[in-house]
Design a protein around this motif. Sequence first.
Motif, mmCIF file in Angstrom:
data_model
loop_
_atom_site.group_PDB
_atom_site.id
_atom_site.type_symbol
_atom_site.label_atom_id
_atom_site.label_comp_id
_atom_site.label_asym_id
_atom_site.label_seq_id
_atom_site.Cartn_x
_atom_site.Cartn_y
_atom_site.Cartn_z
ATOM 1 N N ARG A 82 0.806 -1.239 0.000
ATOM 2 C CA ARG A 82 0.000 0.000 0.000
ATOM 3 C C ARG A 82 0.833 1.281 0.000
ATOM 4 N NH1 ARG A 82 -4.208 -1.941 4.790
ATOM 5 N NH2 ARG A 82 -4.971 -3.806 3.695
ATOM 6 N N ALA A 83 1.882 1.317 0.840
ATOM 7 C CA ALA A 83 2.585 2.588 1.039
ATOM 8 C C ALA A 83 3.885 2.691 0.250
ATOM 9 C CB ALA A 83 2.885 2.781 2.524
ATOM 10 N N LYS A 84 4.449 1.537 -0.086
ATOM 11 C CA LYS A 84 5.731 1.505 -0.793
ATOM 12 C C LYS A 84 6.764 2.424 -0.130
ATOM 13 C CE LYS A 84 3.672 0.277 -5.263
ATOM 14 N NZ LYS A 84 3.158 -0.921 -4.644
ATOM 15 N N PRO A 85 7.139 2.116 1.105
ATOM 16 C CA PRO A 85 8.107 2.976 1.805
ATOM 17 C C PRO A 85 9.464 2.983 1.111
ATOM 18 C CG PRO A 85 7.806 0.918 2.997
ATOM 19 C CD PRO A 85 6.793 0.923 1.897
ATOM 20 N N ALA A 86 10.177 4.082 1.254
ATOM 21 C CA ALA A 86 11.527 4.163 0.697
ATOM 22 C C ALA A 86 12.533 3.479 1.606
ATOM 23 C CB ALA A 86 11.911 5.627 0.512
ATOM 24 N N MET A 87 12.143 3.280 2.859
ATOM 25 C CA MET A 87 13.055 2.684 3.821
ATOM 26 C C MET A 87 12.239 2.115 4.966
ATOM 27 S SD MET A 87 16.495 4.452 5.171
ATOM 28 C CE MET A 87 17.745 3.525 6.058
ATOM 29 N N TYR A 88 12.775 1.071 5.597
ATOM 30 C CA TYR A 88 12.085 0.421 6.715
ATOM 31 C C TYR A 88 12.974 0.491 7.950
ATOM 32 C CZ TYR A 88 10.037 -3.390 9.515
ATOM 33 O OH TYR A 88 9.498 -4.150 10.516
ATOM 34 N N LEU A 89 12.387 0.961 9.064
ATOM 35 C CA LEU A 89 13.082 0.957 10.345
ATOM 36 C C LEU A 89 12.468 -0.158 11.181
ATOM 37 C CD1 LEU A 89 13.163 4.809 11.045
ATOM 38 C CD2 LEU A 89 14.829 3.401 9.827
ATOM 39 N N GLY A 90 13.227 -1.218 11.389
ATOM 40 C CA GLY A 90 12.701 -2.395 12.065
ATOM 41 C C GLY A 90 12.980 -2.376 13.549
ATOM 42 N N TYR A 91 12.747 -3.536 14.189
ATOM 43 C CA TYR A 91 12.879 -3.583 15.649
ATOM 44 C C TYR A 91 13.496 -4.899 16.120
ATOM 45 C CZ TYR A 91 11.702 -3.106 20.587
ATOM 46 O OH TYR A 91 11.778 -3.043 21.945
ATOM 47 N N SER A 92 12.695 -5.889 16.446
ATOM 48 C CA SER A 92 13.191 -7.027 17.224
ATOM 49 C C SER A 92 14.084 -7.968 16.412
ATOM 50 C CB SER A 92 12.017 -7.825 17.787
ATOM 51 O OG SER A 92 11.435 -8.619 16.776
ATOM 52 N N THR A 93 14.949 -8.655 17.139
ATOM 53 C CA THR A 93 15.854 -9.603 16.489
ATOM 54 C C THR A 93 15.085 -10.716 15.800
ATOM 55 O OG1 THR A 93 17.619 -9.180 18.091
ATOM 56 C CG2 THR A 93 17.686 -11.285 16.920
ATOM 57 N N GLY A 94 14.118 -11.324 16.514
ATOM 58 C CA GLY A 94 13.392 -12.446 15.938
ATOM 59 C C GLY A 94 12.680 -12.061 14.659
ATOM 60 N N ALA A 95 11.973 -10.946 14.678
ATOM 61 C CA ALA A 95 11.223 -10.522 13.495
ATOM 62 C C ALA A 95 12.164 -10.145 12.356
ATOM 63 C CB ALA A 95 10.332 -9.338 13.854
ATOM 64 N N MET A 96 13.274 -9.510 12.677
ATOM 65 C CA MET A 96 14.204 -9.097 11.627
ATOM 66 C C MET A 96 14.879 -10.308 10.980
ATOM 67 S SD MET A 96 14.021 -5.797 11.289
ATOM 68 C CE MET A 96 12.292 -6.188 11.472
ATOM 69 N N LEU A 97 15.200 -11.327 11.790
ATOM 70 C CA LEU A 97 15.761 -12.545 11.201
ATOM 71 C C LEU A 97 14.738 -13.220 10.300
ATOM 72 C CD1 LEU A 97 17.665 -13.985 14.309
ATOM 73 C CD2 LEU A 97 18.702 -13.091 12.218
ATOM 74 N N GLN A 98 13.468 -13.172 10.725
ATOM 75 C CA GLN A 98 12.409 -13.780 9.916
ATOM 76 C C GLN A 98 12.206 -13.029 8.607
ATOM 77 O OE1 GLN A 98 8.761 -15.055 11.980
ATOM 78 N NE2 GLN A 98 7.595 -13.824 10.514
ATOM 79 N N LEU A 99 12.274 -11.703 8.663
ATOM 80 C CA LEU A 99 12.025 -10.878 7.468
ATOM 81 C C LEU A 99 13.243 -10.752 6.554
ATOM 82 C CD1 LEU A 99 9.967 -7.833 8.807
ATOM 83 C CD2 LEU A 99 9.175 -9.635 7.294
ATOM 84 N N LYS A 100 14.391 -11.179 7.028
ATOM 85 C CA LYS A 100 15.635 -10.936 6.285
ATOM 86 C C LYS A 100 15.579 -11.402 4.822
ATOM 87 C CE LYS A 100 20.595 -11.794 6.892
ATOM 88 N NZ LYS A 100 21.570 -12.685 7.542
ATOM 89 N N PRO A 101 15.115 -12.608 4.530
ATOM 90 C CA PRO A 101 15.064 -13.005 3.103
ATOM 91 C C PRO A 101 14.120 -12.130 2.288
ATOM 92 C CG PRO A 101 14.894 -14.921 4.561
ATOM 93 C CD PRO A 101 14.733 -13.711 5.423
ATOM 94 N N LEU A 102 12.961 -11.755 2.866
ATOM 95 C CA LEU A 102 12.000 -10.921 2.126
ATOM 96 C C LEU A 102 12.571 -9.530 1.898
ATOM 97 C CD1 LEU A 102 9.259 -10.375 0.872
ATOM 98 C CD2 LEU A 102 8.345 -9.941 3.186
ATOM 99 N N ILE A 103 13.219 -8.979 2.915
ATOM 100 C CA ILE A 103 13.833 -7.654 2.766
ATOM 101 C C ILE A 103 14.858 -7.661 1.641
ATOM 102 C CG2 ILE A 103 15.499 -6.115 3.923
ATOM 103 C CD1 ILE A 103 13.817 -6.572 6.499
ATOM 104 N N ASN A 104 15.629 -8.743 1.559
ATOM 105 C CA ASN A 104 16.619 -8.842 0.480
ATOM 106 C C ASN A 104 15.941 -8.998 -0.879
ATOM 107 O OD1 ASN A 104 19.599 -8.841 0.638
ATOM 108 N ND2 ASN A 104 19.393 -10.602 -0.715
ATOM 109 N N GLU A 105 14.859 -9.756 -0.896
ATOM 110 C CA GLU A 105 14.150 -10.000 -2.163
ATOM 111 C C GLU A 105 13.550 -8.716 -2.726
ATOM 112 O OE1 GLU A 105 11.088 -12.947 -1.825
ATOM 113 O OE2 GLU A 105 10.111 -12.303 -3.693
ATOM 114 N N VAL A 106 12.941 -7.900 -1.851
ATOM 115 C CA VAL A 106 12.296 -6.671 -2.329
ATOM 116 C C VAL A 106 13.258 -5.480 -2.307
ATOM 117 C CG1 VAL A 106 10.032 -7.478 -1.601
ATOM 118 C CG2 VAL A 106 11.365 -6.041 -0.050
#
Length: 402
Positions: free
Chosen positions: A88-112
């Motif tokens: 929906r928003a197509k952010p230019a940058m993402y400011l994340g937080y927790s270790t667990g969530a960031m490890l989980q999102l890491k492949p998707l963040i790299n993909e997009v």
Amino acid sequence: MKRAIILGMMAMLGLVMAQGRTVNLLWSGAVTGPTSDVGGPYGAGIEDYCKYANDQKLIPGVTLNCTVRDDQYQNPNTQRIFEEALDRAKPAMYLGYSTGAMLQLKPLINEVKMPTLPASAHIGLIDPPNNQYMFLPVSSYSEQVVALMEYINRTDKNAKIALVVNPSPFGRAVVDHARRAAQRLGQSIVDVREVGGGNLDNTALLRALDAAGAQYIIHQNVAGPVANILKDAKRLGLDKKIKQMGAVYTGGADLIRLAGDAAEGFLWASSYYTLDENAPGINLQKQLAAKYNRSADILNSTNYTAGMLAAAIAVEAMKRAAQRFSGRIDNETVYQALIGMNGPNAFKPGFAVSTKAGIEIDFTRTEQTGAEGLRVLEAKGGKFVPVTDPFTSALFRQVRNP
């Protein structure tokens, strides 16, 4: 001179092309739930810096739309919030937080290909694989813990150390590196315990660590559980026998507020300036806390400083993207701006200490830690004061990838 004029004209053209636009910046973190004592002030820092950026028109002609979402420290919530923002928003940058969530999102963040600055300083976030778009604003938890072990070794050889860590990927992030560092230094890790936020009576824990011969306890946690352990150590008289210390989220004014005089003598590894220091970022922090009616607890929290630093890096990267890419501010141009933030183009907002080379924040394509300098501070007389100059841990670089 001719080249400088051309570059100046390109920067002006970029800012002109950026006129009248809205650019999205997303943060999600634990405003409520576990570790919200960190997430609350961190999110407030991001909100306030974003307001300041718009008020001061730090990105000329661009309105920054900062979205702050509460993920309650739940990985599925973080995943949903991030995916919704992509759609929906197509952010230019993402400011994340927790270790667990960031490890989980890491492949998707790299993909997009989304440039991401997490609050977590888990070194695994910037280690391969899928690490290209992750950047740590400050030194990693592992480097902070190894630096504390090096500090111990300055005066006490062959020390016996216990690790007390949060029962999560955040807490466990440092254990392997600490074991490798202890082996190099001739120290012993006598025990590793996991302690969460419900630790109201730590008698058994402290008796066990004392029986194991621990001279030092190094914490990788947030301030609440550490404060409870410090108070119990004082009650048991073990505060004179076992020295306690911890990585960035364990200390600061939050720990002193929660532990009172039991915090006295606690050693704290941090890359951030304290509120008592005259640094440009800290002075801005005080101004913004007053302007936006923040409580004294928020103002005094290092996590408020940390949120402001993350937002400041993001805003600066967007500004530079507009200058370099004819007004285009998106994930691709912001990434290029971030990896160009080095050498004479390093960023110095004044929230974190500088290295000996005078650099506060710099990134390259392969060096994804911003503020590499850190200090050891000690709680004395109700506040933390530095007991070392800023330094980087040479030993950590030896044990990071053995």
